[in-house]
Enzyme design. Structure first.
Site, PDB file in Angstrom:
ATOM      1  N   HIS A 139       0.835  -1.205   0.000  1.00  0.00           N
ATOM      2  CA  HIS A 139       0.000   0.000   0.000  1.00  0.00           C
ATOM      3  C   HIS A 139       0.865   1.250   0.000  1.00  0.00           C
ATOM      4  O   HIS A 139       1.729   1.408   0.860  1.00  0.00           O
ATOM      5  CB  HIS A 139      -0.903  -0.013   1.239  1.00  0.00           C
ATOM      6  CG  HIS A 139      -1.845   1.146   1.297  1.00  0.00           C
ATOM      7  ND1 HIS A 139      -1.769   2.119   2.250  1.00  0.00           N
ATOM      8  CD2 HIS A 139      -2.884   1.487   0.497  1.00  0.00           C
ATOM      9  CE1 HIS A 139      -2.722   3.008   2.055  1.00  0.00           C
ATOM     10  NE2 HIS A 139      -3.415   2.654   0.999  1.00  0.00           N
ATOM     11  N   HIS A 163      -9.232   7.409  -3.114  1.00  0.00           N
ATOM     12  CA  HIS A 163      -9.636   6.012  -3.281  1.00  0.00           C
ATOM     13  C   HIS A 163     -11.023   5.858  -3.892  1.00  0.00           C
ATOM     14  O   HIS A 163     -11.330   4.832  -4.490  1.00  0.00           O
ATOM     15  CB  HIS A 163      -9.652   5.299  -1.914  1.00  0.00           C
ATOM     16  CG  HIS A 163      -8.322   5.255  -1.233  1.00  0.00           C
ATOM     17  ND1 HIS A 163      -7.787   6.347  -0.607  1.00  0.00           N
ATOM     18  CD2 HIS A 163      -7.428   4.245  -1.079  1.00  0.00           C
ATOM     19  CE1 HIS A 163      -6.611   6.012  -0.082  1.00  0.00           C
ATOM     20  NE2 HIS A 163      -6.377   4.750  -0.354  1.00  0.00           N
ATOM     21  N   ARG A 226     -18.133  10.593  23.772  1.00  0.00           N
ATOM     22  CA  ARG A 226     -18.158  10.850  25.212  1.00  0.00           C
ATOM     23  C   ARG A 226     -19.578  10.683  25.728  1.00  0.00           C
ATOM     24  O   ARG A 226     -20.458  11.491  25.439  1.00  0.00           O
ATOM     25  CB  ARG A 226     -17.645  12.268  25.510  1.00  0.00           C
ATOM     26  CG  ARG A 226     -17.693  12.635  27.012  1.00  0.00           C
ATOM     27  CD  ARG A 226     -16.760  11.732  27.810  1.00  0.00           C
ATOM     28  NE  ARG A 226     -16.676  12.100  29.225  1.00  0.00           N
ATOM     29  CZ  ARG A 226     -17.139  11.350  30.216  1.00  0.00           C
ATOM     30  NH1 ARG A 226     -17.775  10.207  29.948  1.00  0.00           N
ATOM     31  NH2 ARG A 226     -16.978  11.725  31.471  1.00  0.00           N
ATOM     32  N   CYS A 273     -13.609  17.569  24.944  1.00  0.00           N
ATOM     33  CA  CYS A 273     -13.909  17.125  26.297  1.00  0.00           C
ATOM     34  C   CYS A 273     -13.021  17.880  27.286  1.00  0.00           C
ATOM     35  O   CYS A 273     -11.851  18.159  27.010  1.00  0.00           O
ATOM     36  CB  CYS A 273     -13.656  15.624  26.408  1.00  0.00           C
ATOM     37  SG  CYS A 273     -13.965  14.938  28.050  1.00  0.00           S
ATOM     38  N   TYR A 411     -16.478  18.879  36.522  1.00  0.00           N
ATOM     39  CA  TYR A 411     -16.081  19.828  35.473  1.00  0.00           C
ATOM     40  C   TYR A 411     -15.830  21.226  36.032  1.00  0.00           C
ATOM     41  O   TYR A 411     -16.365  22.230  35.558  1.00  0.00           O
ATOM     42  CB  TYR A 411     -17.123  19.853  34.345  1.00  0.00           C
ATOM     43  CG  TYR A 411     -17.218  18.523  33.635  1.00  0.00           C
ATOM     44  CD1 TYR A 411     -16.099  17.965  33.016  1.00  0.00           C
ATOM     45  CD2 TYR A 411     -18.419  17.819  33.599  1.00  0.00           C
ATOM     46  CE1 TYR A 411     -16.168  16.742  32.387  1.00  0.00           C
ATOM     47  CE2 TYR A 411     -18.497  16.582  32.962  1.00  0.00           C
ATOM     48  CZ  TYR A 411     -17.373  16.045  32.366  1.00  0.00           C
ATOM     49  OH  TYR A 411     -17.442  14.833  31.752  1.00  0.00           O
TER      50      TYR A 411
END
Length: 571
Positions: A139, A163, A226, A273, A411
């Protein structure tokens, strides 16, 4: 001809020549034919190669030699040879048809077992199963093809569009060994085996970093996943969104209402995130949370109704801002007690015409996949991923923040000196806008590069929260002693660069790249990157000063070490 078009054509020729060589192996083509292809390829090489390159040619590895073979005009012969085999198949069409109709049916589990040269390399494409083991070694894209092993080709071909041409599809058919069962075919779009799983239940995973910098828009299959709670199964026909807290009473909207009653808007926005790059904090001192690498960040186009328009339809007027301060979101995902995931954002972000907050029902031009919030999620550009609530069921205009655990007791950032015995979550604000960020996607840490390459190409991403535009990325090959400025990109390769967005509305990342000469005496390089946004915010140089017990907001200079392998003839 445009340079990118020329390079794409050359890459496509490489593919066709590769299939020629593989076809020689499969169909026992005479050595004379294979030799002819090799001569055609080599004849395309420049006759004006400098003397230094000529001297080095004998020390090149088989990999480099093969790359040279694949770069030439032997593609014409490859295509002709393929059609020769196609003609042979046509002579025995009845047998071929019979064989195709009796191909075995495989499960995705069986396909996934074939991800190495020892076990075979299998991939799927549009429901077919293909054994490409013989092709892998030849390849022209090197090891990239191994990322697709055991999974679907479609998302990779979205990245590498060269491709997706009829000739390649025809040649691929030679490698077909079976069909994928229908049940797995339906599931396949959601979770590609190339994803690196951080937890299975709930499902959380990130793509290999090198994929991120190959496409400005991240294919949905590779977009980091997530999930805080199990993915709910939502019937789009019976879906309802409830908007509460405004003088007009509760407004209930169906999916069709969102699509027909409100103008459709599209934005390109990066989601990250809060725990992206947490693994680097774990190296300093263990933290609580999923051990994310550098790929818990992705970029997509999102389409849907503006939250502002929906709130206006529900009765929002300027006087509401005299008492309301927040817009809360509740998802349809629940834990075993029935508690839903929830979050909130400031009211001024939600109702601003420049805030671009969407109730999105499309991602990259298609229905949002289940892992990303089907049928509707809120997209709050420039804001931490945790506030972009998925499977949106309820919107509440309120004087208070969301009471959700993830808003009140998670958080949030704290001092490196704060531990779990002393932490007071009420003392810190909930994360909204994220700080400036950048990371190196290639080369990988601990990679080895050849001295004969002479140059090194470094790629990565950069993004800043709050709509602040990344204006510069600095890259060092010597641990930060000297710096070079990388080239930034805000569109797909080959496309005209996008104009700078209006101030405060730079929601999407910048990809960056730099090619630099290898230092002549170095045996190891420490590559470092750091980004700067249009407010001149910069990344901190090390992790310890920003370490925190939850491992969030990890945005120190990103560092990668690589070794340089000397040429064999110089050892």
């Amino acid at each position: 001809m445009h340079l990118y078009s020329l390079l794409s054509e050359m890459s496509f020729n490489c593919l066709k020549v590769t299939f020629l060589v593989s076809s020689c192996l499969r169909h026992q083509v005479t050595p004379a034919v294979a030799s002819c292809a090799a001569r055609l390829c080599s004849s395309s090489s420049s006759s004006s190669e400098d003397h230094r390159s000529h001297q080095r040619v004998h020390s090149l590895s088989w990999k480099h030699g093969l790359a040279g073979l694949l770069a030439g005009t032997g593609a014409v012969l490859a295509y002709g040879l393929h059609h020769h085999h196609k003609a042979e198949r046509a002579d025995t069409g009845v047998q071929t048809l019979k064989k195709s109709s009796s191909l075995p049916v495989f499960s995705q589990e069986e396909v996934t077992k074939h991800r190495s040269l020892e076990d075979g390399i299998w991939v799927t494409y549009k429901g077919g199963v293909y054994d490409i083991t013989e092709f892998v070694a030849m390849h022209p894209g090197g090891d990239k093809i191994m990322l697709a092993a055991g999974g679907a080709l479609e998302p990779f071909w979205a990245l590498y569009a060269v491709h997706n041409q009829e000739h390649v599809l025809e040649i691929l058919s030679d490698y077909k060994v079976g069909e994928l069962n229908l049940e797995d075919l339906k599931k396949q779009q959601a979770r590609h085996p190339v994803l690196r799983i951080n937890s299975l239940k709930p499902f959380n995973a990130e793509p290999p970093p090198e994929i991120l910098s190959d496409s400005y828009i991240t294919p949905s299959a590779f977009f980091f996943k997530r999930n805080h709670l199990p993915v709910p199964q939502v019937d789009p026909a019976s879906y309802q969104l409830h908007v509460e807290g405004l003088p007009g009473g509760v407004l209930t909207l169906s999916l069709e209402d969102l699509k027909t009653r409100f103008p459709k808007h599209t934005i390109t926005a990066t989601l990250q995130c809060a725990g992206n790059r947490r693994s680097e904090m774990n190296k300093v001192k263990l933290v609580k949370g999923l051990n994310w690498g550098i790929a818990a960040i992705s970029n997509a186009t999102w389409s849907g109704a503006r939250l502002r328009d929906v709130l206006l339809a529900a009765g929002y007027k300027p006087d509401v801002a005299q008492w309301a301060r927040h817009v809360q979101f509740e998802g349809l995902d629940t834990d075993v007690t029935g508690t839903t995931y929830g979050a909130s954002v400031p009211l001024n972000k939600a109702v601003s015409e420049e805030g671009d907050v969407l109730l999105a029902y499309e991602m990259n031009g298609e229905d949002i996949p289940p892992d990303h919030g089907f049928p509707v999620r809120v997209v709050v550009p420039g804001t931490v991923g945790a506030r972009n609530v998925k499977w949106l069921g309820k919107i509440i205009v309120s004087a208070e923040e969301s009471s959700s655990h993830w808003q009140q007791n998670d958080y949030k950032g704290f001092s490196p000196g704060t531990d779990w015995d002393t932490v007071d979550f009420k003392s810190a604000p909930a994360i909204q806008e994220l700080p400036i960020q950048s990371a190196i996607t290639t080369p990988a840490d601990s990679a080895t590069i050849d001295r004969s390459d002479e140059t090194l190409t470094v790629k990565g991403y950069a993004w800043s929260g709050g709509g602040r535009e990344v204006v510069r990325v600095d890259v060092s090959l010597d641990g930060g002693k000297t710096w070079q400025v990388a080239q930034l990109r805000s569109s797909e390769k080959g496309q005209a660069p996008e104009p700078s967005p209006p101030p405060g509305r730079a929601w999407a990342w910048k990809l960056w790249e730099i090619t630099a000469p290898l230092p002549p005496d170095a045996q190891e390089l420490e590559i470092v990157c750091k980004a700067v946004d249009n407010s001149y915010n910069m990344q901190p140089d090390t992790v310890p000063p920003i370490w925190n017990l939850r491992g969030v907001l990890s945005n120190a200079w990103h560092r990668v070490k690589v070794k340089i392998r000397e040429d064999e003839d110089e050892e």
